[in-house]
Scaffold this motif. Structure first.
Motif, PDB file in Angstrom:
ATOM      1  N   UNK A  90       0.839  -1.199   0.000  1.00 54.02           N
ATOM      2  CA  UNK A  90       0.000   0.000   0.000  1.00 54.02           C
ATOM      3  C   UNK A  90       0.871   1.245   0.000  1.00 54.02           C
ATOM      4  N   UNK A  91       0.365   2.370  -0.473  1.00 54.84           N
ATOM      5  CA  UNK A  91       1.149   3.608  -0.422  1.00 54.84           C
ATOM      6  C   UNK A  91       1.556   3.922   1.014  1.00 54.84           C
ATOM      7  N   UNK A  92       2.764   4.387   1.190  1.00 52.16           N
ATOM      8  CA  UNK A  92       3.250   4.689   2.536  1.00 52.16           C
ATOM      9  C   UNK A  92       2.346   5.699   3.234  1.00 52.16           C
ATOM     10  N   UNK A  93       1.761   6.610   2.495  1.00 50.51           N
ATOM     11  CA  UNK A  93       0.909   7.629   3.101  1.00 50.51           C
ATOM     12  C   UNK A  93      -0.344   7.034   3.746  1.00 50.51           C
ATOM     13  N   UNK A  94      -0.659   5.770   3.406  1.00 50.34           N
ATOM     14  CA  UNK A  94      -1.823   5.120   3.984  1.00 50.34           C
ATOM     15  C   UNK A  94      -1.477   4.179   5.134  1.00 50.34           C
ATOM     16  N   UNK A  95      -0.215   4.148   5.516  1.00 50.26           N
ATOM     17  CA  UNK A  95       0.190   3.281   6.621  1.00 50.26           C
ATOM     18  C   UNK A  95      -0.373   3.801   7.948  1.00 50.26           C
ATOM     19  N   UNK A  96      -1.024   2.920   8.682  1.00 52.17           N
ATOM     20  CA  UNK A  96      -1.354   3.139  10.087  1.00 52.17           C
ATOM     21  C   UNK A  96      -0.663   2.004  10.819  1.00 52.17           C
TER      22      UNK A  96
ATOM     23  N   UNK B  53     -11.955   6.628  15.471  1.00 56.82           N
ATOM     24  CA  UNK B  53     -10.967   7.626  15.051  1.00 56.82           C
ATOM     25  C   UNK B  53     -10.286   7.208  13.757  1.00 56.82           C
ATOM     26  N   UNK B  54      -9.908   5.940  13.662  1.00 63.68           N
ATOM     27  CA  UNK B  54      -9.243   5.450  12.455  1.00 63.68           C
ATOM     28  C   UNK B  54     -10.202   5.499  11.265  1.00 63.68           C
TER      29      UNK B  54
ATOM     30  N   UNK C  45     -11.838   8.197   6.228  1.00 59.52           N
ATOM     31  CA  UNK C  45     -12.950   8.751   5.456  1.00 59.52           C
ATOM     32  C   UNK C  45     -12.736  10.209   5.079  1.00 59.52           C
ATOM     33  N   UNK C  46     -12.264  11.015   6.019  1.00 63.15           N
ATOM     34  CA  UNK C  46     -12.207  12.461   5.780  1.00 63.15           C
ATOM     35  C   UNK C  46     -10.813  12.970   5.426  1.00 63.15           C
TER      36      UNK C  46
END
Length: 608
Positions: A105-111, A505-506, A511-512
């Motif tokens: 997944x894109x790093x920006x979407x890592x949680x 929260x996640x 979503x936003x």
């Protein structure tokens, strides 16, 4: 170097021929022994010795013999079934992967969700982690981060005392167990991050120096001799660690590596080892088509580490930022002692939200010097932040988690501060249900002198910050057992509520804020109220998420800024839904809102 296969240690090709190769530049004779079989290796260029043979099979135990004298395990061993003082086990790392369709997944979407394998589950194994993956998917996690798994002394260790970087800890499940876990994670849509240590090697079971100049006395680290990345004979050392990076990506399908404390890697050569690692990783990506990330832990506040190579940087994709954590903790009420002395609270937290680093060229009292540099042009997805992690919890004398140090309301506020930040958020295992068991420092050494040194060192380390209580014994198995997660807590009322709150929260972050999560927020400080206001922009430039973070113990009335219109409340940590005191009645959301004490509120809003 053939980037598509491991070239050091004992490796098997498709014809079941073992390729044996070891770097021993000072040796005049090298042999490998398995059972009664003794085979001589042939010297190669630059201090390497090699041998192709069909006489060594997967499952054979073996040792190298240097100059007919020293009998040693393979420095590139893939398995140490009898521990760090035993012989090596020849294994074939080829695995029947089922993740051909997996795309990192894109790093920006890592949680991130940080895990210590030994204490995460009752079993303390990779299988124990696998059994709880559905819990993490349900929470909304996108990437698990494993603390180091390289073979260490005994069965209990954080992992930073590893001495065989290529060998997966046997008590966790070994190489096959790790591959099975990664494969299953990919089936469930989870990326896997592995913590690796390239700044030092642990003290017990460390025989690397017998093979070559792996260490240098030119530099020192807090944990022992520095690794020789730039002194005489360093080429073989550099190759050793580059091979390690490539192995995790290629043979174990690890998605990202977290490089521990890179500020302790000393390399003043023209080509820094991190840059060379980046180059080889990029070449691997070109060959395989897979995406892999490099994440550095670094406390230098130097953006060069996360700057691309073509801009004269080291090319790391992201870095951990301790300063966000420190500023958040002091703002929440942590006493400003020890390394927290440098942090003033709300103003520094606001600066971190804006700049990631707090110190960007200011004088540091703790460091006694001007420190840091602005990360100009670096988006927020270059930085990983947290309210707790293994270091910040385990390096407390009593290993207290945030749930034991702050009020229930403040705990929820701190969660909102991290998960609605513009940065990549990281949770520490058990945080999502408010785990109350401590996470302590533990070891399982066999050398009495080393055990005494560890005990003494821990007490001295805590002297500056903690002046009460007795330091738990790191060697005592009870210290390890205290640190295990209590999964039964999640079914209890308050803990189940915390889990649902984190889940919400996640969900809201995804979503936003997912498409615009890493744009720097507009930050306003209300110093008198110990409160921050964040404006988080959304993909639609007319939309925003407006966050109110009240760290004070007082409720107050807040005027809504003239330039925004509130559409609806997304989450309020004070709500009775989250077992809070209940939201004060606000007749309309046009002009003012009532902000409860110790609360996190997020609104969907638009610009006027």
């Amino acid at each position: 170097m053939d980037i598509l296969k491991r070239e050091i240690g004992v490796n098997f090709n498709s014809d079941h021929i073992a390729a044996v190769k070891v770097w021993a530049p000072k040796a005049t004779q090298v042999a490998i022994q398995t059972g009664e079989l003794l085979l001589e290796l042939t010297p190669d260029l630059f201090g390497y010795w090699s041998l192709p043979t069909a006489l060594i099979k997967p499952g054979d135990r073996y040792e190298f013999i240097l100059d007919n004298d020293q009998r040693l395990a393979d420095p590139a061993s893939l398995s140490q079934p009898d521990g760090v003082h035993g012989s090596s086990l020849a294994i074939d790392t080829r695995y029947n992967w089922t993740d051909a369709d997996w795309e990192n997944i894109p790093l920006q979407d890592y949680i991130f969700y940080e895990i210590h394998t030994g204490t995460f589950s009752h079993d303390g194994t990779f299988k124990g982690i696998a059994d709880h993956l559905d819990h993490l998917v349900n929470l909304g996690i996108t990437a698990i981060e494993l603390m180091p798994v390289a073979s260490f002394p005994g069965k209990r260790n954080w992992g930073y005392d590893g001495v065989f970087p290529f060998s997966v800890q046997e008590s966790y499940g070994g190489a096959a167990g790790l591959q099975q876990l990664v494969d299953l994670c990919h089936q469930k849509g989870l990326a896997v991050v592995l913590d690796v240590v390239y700044n030092h090697v642990g003290p017990e079971g460390n025989y690397l120096d017998a093979f070559g100049p792996y260490f240098t006395d030119k530099y020192k680290t807090p944990w022992g001799n520095a690794i020789n990345f730039d002194d005489q004979g360093s080429d073989g050392v550099r190759n050793y660690f580059i091979e390690n990076v490539l192995m995790w990506f290629r043979d174990f399908h690890i998605d990202a590596l977290r490089l521990d404390a890179v500020h302790a890697i000393k390399d003043f050569g023209a080509l820094h080892i991190l840059e060379e690692i980046r180059c080889h990783t990029s070449f691997l990506l070109e060959k395989t088509g897979r995406k892999h990330y490099l994440i550095a832990e670094c406390d230098l506040n130097d953006p060069r580490y996360i700057t691309p190579i073509d801009e004269n940087g080291f090319g790391m994709n992201a870095q951990w930022v301790d300063e966000f954590h420190h500023a958040l903790r002091v703002t929440a009420g942590e006493p400003a002692k020890g390394y927290y002395k440098d942090f003033s609270g709300i103003q520094h937290l606001a600066k971190s939200y804006t700049d990631a680093y707090v110190y960007t060229g200011m004088y540091s009292v703790v460091r006694e010097k001007t420190f840091g540099r602005m990360p100009i042009g670096k988006s927020a997805d270059h930085f990983v932040v947290f309210s707790q992690n293994h270091d910040q919890t385990g390096n407390r004398m009593l290993g207290e988690r945030t749930s034991k140090l702050f009020s229930f309301e403040m705990y929820k506020l701190m969660a909102g501060a991290v998960l609605f930040s513009p940065f990549l958020p990281l949770l520490f295992m058990g945080e999502e249900w408010g785990e109350t068991n401590p996470f302590l420092y533990f070891v399982d050494h066999s050398d009495p002198k080393l055990i005494a040194q560890v005990r003494k060192g821990r007490k001295e380390e805590f002297a500056a910050m903690f002046d009460q209580g007795e330091t738990p014994d790191p060697q005592d198995e009870a210290t390890f057992n205290q640190s295990r997660l209590n999964w039964e807590l999640i079914g209890e009322h308050r803990h189940a509520c915390i889990f649902s709150y984190y889940q919400q929260l996640i969900f809201l972050r995804k979503k936003y804020l997912s498409s615009a999560a890493h744009k720097a927020p507009e930050v306003r400080v209300l110093a008198a109220q110990n409160c921050l206001l964040l404006e988080r922009k959304c993909a639609d430039p007319t939309q925003l998420v407006w966050c109110v973070l009240n760290f004070s113990t007082q409720q107050f009335v807040l005027d809504i800024p003239d330039h925004i219109v509130i559409l609806k409340e997304l989450v309020n940590s004070a709500s009775s839904t989250w077992l809070g005191p209940g939201e004060p009645a606000t007749e309309d959301l046009t002009h003012q809102i009532i902000v409860p004490s110790e609360s996190f509120i997020a609104y969907s809003a638009k610009y006027v």
